[in-house]
Design a protein around this motif. Structure first.
Motif, PDB file in Angstrom:
ATOM      1  N   SER A  92       0.786  -1.106   0.069  1.00 43.09           N
ATOM      2  CA  SER A  92      -0.066  -0.070  -0.152  1.00 43.09           C
ATOM      3  C   SER A  92       0.884   1.289   0.073  1.00 43.09           C
ATOM      4  O   SER A  92       2.046   1.535   0.935  1.00 43.09           O
ATOM      5  CB  SER A  92      -0.790   0.052   1.401  1.00 43.09           C
ATOM      6  OG  SER A  92      -1.751  -1.003   1.333  1.00 43.09           O
TER       7      SER A  92
ATOM      8  N   CYS B  69      -1.831  -3.914  10.609  1.00 44.25           N
ATOM      9  CA  CYS B  69      -3.190  -3.410  10.202  1.00 44.25           C
ATOM     10  C   CYS B  69      -3.077  -3.509   8.663  1.00 44.25           C
ATOM     11  O   CYS B  69      -2.274  -3.492   7.928  1.00 44.25           O
ATOM     12  CB  CYS B  69      -3.346  -2.100  10.784  1.00 44.25           C
ATOM     13  SG  CYS B  69      -3.063  -1.780  12.504  1.00 44.25           S
TER      14      CYS B  69
ATOM     15  N   THR C  19      -5.543  -1.609   5.502  1.00 47.94           N
ATOM     16  CA  THR C  19      -6.556  -0.591   4.921  1.00 47.94           C
ATOM     17  C   THR C  19      -7.424  -0.839   4.112  1.00 47.94           C
ATOM     18  O   THR C  19      -7.232  -1.901   3.522  1.00 47.94           O
ATOM     19  CB  THR C  19      -5.992   0.638   4.474  1.00 47.94           C
ATOM     20  OG1 THR C  19      -4.987   0.377   3.302  1.00 47.94           O
ATOM     21  CG2 THR C  19      -5.086   1.143   5.735  1.00 47.94           C
TER      22      THR C  19
ATOM     23  N   ALA D 282      -9.509   5.739   3.669  1.00 41.35           N
ATOM     24  CA  ALA D 282      -8.410   5.939   4.597  1.00 41.35           C
ATOM     25  C   ALA D 282      -8.933   6.125   5.931  1.00 41.35           C
ATOM     26  O   ALA D 282      -8.137   6.655   6.956  1.00 41.35           O
ATOM     27  CB  ALA D 282      -7.494   7.203   4.060  1.00 41.35           C
TER      28      ALA D 282
ATOM     29  N   LEU E 242      -8.512   1.669   9.915  1.00 39.56           N
ATOM     30  CA  LEU E 242      -7.421   0.440   9.954  1.00 39.56           C
ATOM     31  C   LEU E 242      -8.336  -0.699  10.516  1.00 39.56           C
ATOM     32  O   LEU E 242      -8.984  -0.585  11.373  1.00 39.56           O
ATOM     33  CB  LEU E 242      -6.250   1.009  10.623  1.00 39.56           C
ATOM     34  CG  LEU E 242      -5.602   2.229   9.976  1.00 39.56           C
ATOM     35  CD1 LEU E 242      -4.744   2.609  11.208  1.00 39.56           C
ATOM     36  CD2 LEU E 242      -4.511   1.780   8.882  1.00 39.56           C
TER      37      LEU E 242
ATOM     38  N   CYS F 238      -6.868  -3.803  12.646  1.00 40.55           N
ATOM     39  CA  CYS F 238      -5.533  -4.454  13.116  1.00 40.55           C
ATOM     40  C   CYS F 238      -5.769  -5.703  13.908  1.00 40.55           C
ATOM     41  O   CYS F 238      -6.988  -5.823  14.665  1.00 40.55           O
ATOM     42  CB  CYS F 238      -5.302  -3.301  13.957  1.00 40.55           C
ATOM     43  SG  CYS F 238      -5.087  -1.497  13.197  1.00 40.55           S
TER      44      CYS F 238
ATOM     45  N   ARG G 234     -11.420  -2.359  14.515  1.00 39.00           N
ATOM     46  CA  ARG G 234     -11.468  -1.357  13.546  1.00 39.00           C
ATOM     47  C   ARG G 234     -10.838  -0.231  14.503  1.00 39.00           C
ATOM     48  O   ARG G 234     -11.474   0.073  15.434  1.00 39.00           O
ATOM     49  CB  ARG G 234     -12.751  -0.885  13.022  1.00 39.00           C
ATOM     50  CG  ARG G 234     -12.980   0.310  12.426  1.00 39.00           C
ATOM     51  CD  ARG G 234     -14.402   0.525  11.878  1.00 39.00           C
ATOM     52  NE  ARG G 234     -14.629   2.027  11.420  1.00 39.00           N
ATOM     53  CZ  ARG G 234     -15.077   2.193   9.947  1.00 39.00           C
ATOM     54  NH1 ARG G 234     -15.474   1.322   9.250  1.00 39.00           N
ATOM     55  NH2 ARG G 234     -15.197   3.530   9.875  1.00 39.00           N
TER      56      ARG G 234
ATOM     57  N   ALA H  19      -8.370   5.845  11.708  1.00 44.31           N
ATOM     58  CA  ALA H  19      -7.205   6.239  11.350  1.00 44.31           C
ATOM     59  C   ALA H  19      -6.611   7.577  11.668  1.00 44.31           C
ATOM     60  O   ALA H  19      -5.500   7.891  11.741  1.00 44.31           O
ATOM     61  CB  ALA H  19      -7.054   6.286   9.431  1.00 44.31           C
TER      62      ALA H  19
ATOM     63  N   THR I  53       2.440   0.524   7.497  1.00 40.19           N
ATOM     64  CA  THR I  53       1.463   0.650   6.325  1.00 40.19           C
ATOM     65  C   THR I  53       1.134   2.302   6.338  1.00 40.19           C
ATOM     66  O   THR I  53       1.744   2.953   7.328  1.00 40.19           O
ATOM     67  CB  THR I  53       0.216  -0.032   6.511  1.00 40.19           C
ATOM     68  OG1 THR I  53      -0.461  -0.182   5.472  1.00 40.19           O
ATOM     69  CG2 THR I  53      -0.764   0.259   7.823  1.00 40.19           C
TER      70      THR I  53
ATOM     71  N   ALA J  60      -1.648   5.070   6.032  1.00 37.56           N
ATOM     72  CA  ALA J  60      -3.203   5.715   5.807  1.00 37.56           C
ATOM     73  C   ALA J  60      -3.266   6.907   4.994  1.00 37.56           C
ATOM     74  O   ALA J  60      -2.860   8.076   5.710  1.00 37.56           O
ATOM     75  CB  ALA J  60      -3.767   5.869   7.218  1.00 37.56           C
TER      76      ALA J  60
ATOM     77  N   SER K 187       0.482   6.148  14.869  1.00 32.11           N
ATOM     78  CA  SER K 187       0.758   6.768  13.793  1.00 32.11           C
ATOM     79  C   SER K 187       1.320   8.198  13.990  1.00 32.11           C
ATOM     80  O   SER K 187       0.966   8.925  14.727  1.00 32.11           O
ATOM     81  CB  SER K 187      -0.641   7.062  13.118  1.00 32.11           C
ATOM     82  OG  SER K 187      -0.805   7.664  11.831  1.00 32.11           O
TER      83      SER K 187
END
Length: 453
Positions: A53, A98, A100, A104, A107, A109, A118, A121, A420, A422, A436
């Motif tokens: 991604s 996680c 996507t 976006a 996520l 996970c 869920r 993000a 990953t 988002a 994040s």
């Protein structure tokens, strides 16, 4: 490598450790049980294309501004939930992480004490959890058309040969459908559905992604033998088969499975030390290990001698010799293969020529597989303690790195980390934590994890 060693590394019928293994190891594992064992490697929980991604936006300015989920702020979320009447304990090593979906905004996970959650993000808030007894944080298979797909394992205390393949509604967190498949083989999404092995391990099965119904079944057999595993390469379904009676002899057979009908066509033979990486230009790509013997304790620092590209129409195999015998865990991203060693060394090799593009000694141990940001043209990695790293895709030059998490949790040593995106926000999973950051200010992090809603 003796069969007992391979069986021990794969955990018998318990496919918890999603480490990448050569076909010879898989063949040996298949040989030690009449019902067949498990062929696994680290790409997306099975013989499946690695999730590469990337950012869904592009910016050619000198200092691009990242596109972030609406309302985004730095966040950290705990992916552990106590199990009623049973304490959460560490289990065998798995690839956590996680995935996507089409949006976006969320996520999906894996976690310890639940199967999938869920996670918003933008904020890291846990919006729902599915499953209440799972001890293994196995990354979901993927998201499609409002469903997220996961494996649900039987009771850990039992010896089992089957597992449930479950589709969970991404809005409600409720089970949509369930089907039973072989526990030894992770299912994988392909362009026409999900590919798995039948619960007897004797057939390739394509499952409708919306309904869970069988689309087709095909006998798992080849000229090499009947010990077979499913593979998804370049979005297309394949099978890889070896001789269960004498797995150290001969070649492995690569089968191309018709996506609509399941008809199997044997493309030809592969060395038993070939490991599936994915596809480049529609051609399946494999990395061939130098030896049938395992040189590292966990199989993550093996030497490789060739890349193998297979023409999906003719079956012609093109060998691309690798100079310098790169070591590590190979992952294909775009047009390059990246070998990541446990000591933090990253080697980039051209997937079309086999030539080395660059080598970087990062000094950050136990890095994840890379993910590419198209906007910044950087490769992102995370290690098991939450240290993030960005390398320039063209040169391997380090762009930035971060400190580790204050407390990644008790499972940091047992979890394979992952990263990953988002939109352009970087999402790392290390130990019990998902977090994040924004790529232009990666050191900015929250002081405490988000709590479940």
């Amino acid at each position: 490598m003796p069969a007992t060693t391979a069986a021990t590394r794969s955990g018998g019928r318990r496919p918890r450790r999603r480490t990448r293994t050569a076909l010879i190891a898989a063949a040996a594992t298949l040989a030690v049980t009449a019902t067949g064992m498990y062929v696994a490697y680290q790409l997306s929980n099975g013989l499946n294309d690695k999730d590469t991604s990337t950012s869904d936006t592009s910016d050619t300015s000198a200092t691009p501004t990242p596109a972030l989920p609406t309302g985004w702020q730095p966040w950290q979320a705990n992916l552990t939930q106590p199990v009623k009447d049973s304490p959460v304990t560490n289990v065998d090593t798995v690839e956590s992480g996680c995935v996507t979906g089409g949006s976006a905004s969320a996520l999906y996970c894996a976690g310890t004490g639940f199967t999938v959650a869920r996670v918003a993000a933008a904020t890291g808030d846990v919006e729902w959890r599915f499953g209440s007894t799972s001890q293994a944080a196995e990354r979901p298979l993927g998201v499609r058309d409002g469903l997220v797909y996961v494996h649900v394992q039987p009771n850990e205390d039992s010896v089992y040969s089957t597992q449930q393949l479950v589709a969970v509604d991404t809005d409600t967190g409720k089970r949509s459908w369930t089907t039973t498949v072989d526990a030894g083989y992770p299912a994988a999404l392909f362009n026409g559905g999900l590919l798995a092995m039948s619960n007897e391990g004797t057939e390739f099965v394509a499952v409708d992604a919306k309904t869970g119904k069988d689309l087709w079944r095909t006998p798992a057999k080849s000229s090499a033998g009947t010990a077979c595993a499913p593979a998804v390469l370049g979005g297309a379904p394949y099978g890889i088969c070896v001789n269960a009676d004498d797995p150290f002899k001969g070649d492995a057979a690569l089968l191309r499975l018709d996506p609509a009908k399941g008809t199997a066509r044997e493309l030809g033979g592969l060395p038993l030390t070939a490991e599936p990486l994915g596809a480049v230009g529609g051609q399946p790509l494999f990395a061939e290990r130098q030896s049938t013997d395992t040189e590292s304790d966990d199989g993550r620092d093996e030497p490789y001698k060739n890349l193998l590209r297979v023409n999906p129409t003719t079956g012609t195999v093109t060998r691309l010799p690798l100079k310098g015998t790169p070591r590590g865990t190979p992952t294909v991203v775009g047009g390059a293969v990246y070998f990541v060693r446990p000591d933090g060394t990253v080697i980039a090799v051209s997937a079309s020529k086999g030539t080395q593009l660059w080598k970087q000694s990062t000094q950050i141990e136990n890095l994840s597989a890379p993910v590419l940001s198209k906007k910044y043209d950087d490769l992102y990695f995370v290690n098991r303690y939450g240290r993030l790293l960005a390398l320039d895709r063209e040169s391997g030059t380090e762009q930035w790195n971060t400190d580790k998490l204050n407390d990644p949790g008790s499972s940091a040593e047992a979890r394979l980390p992952s990263v990953t995106l988002a939109k352009d926000a970087v999402v790392g999973v290390a130990g019990d934590m998902a977090f994040s950051v924004r790529p232009d200010a990666p050191e900015a992090r929250p002081s405490a994890p988000a709590t479940a809603s």
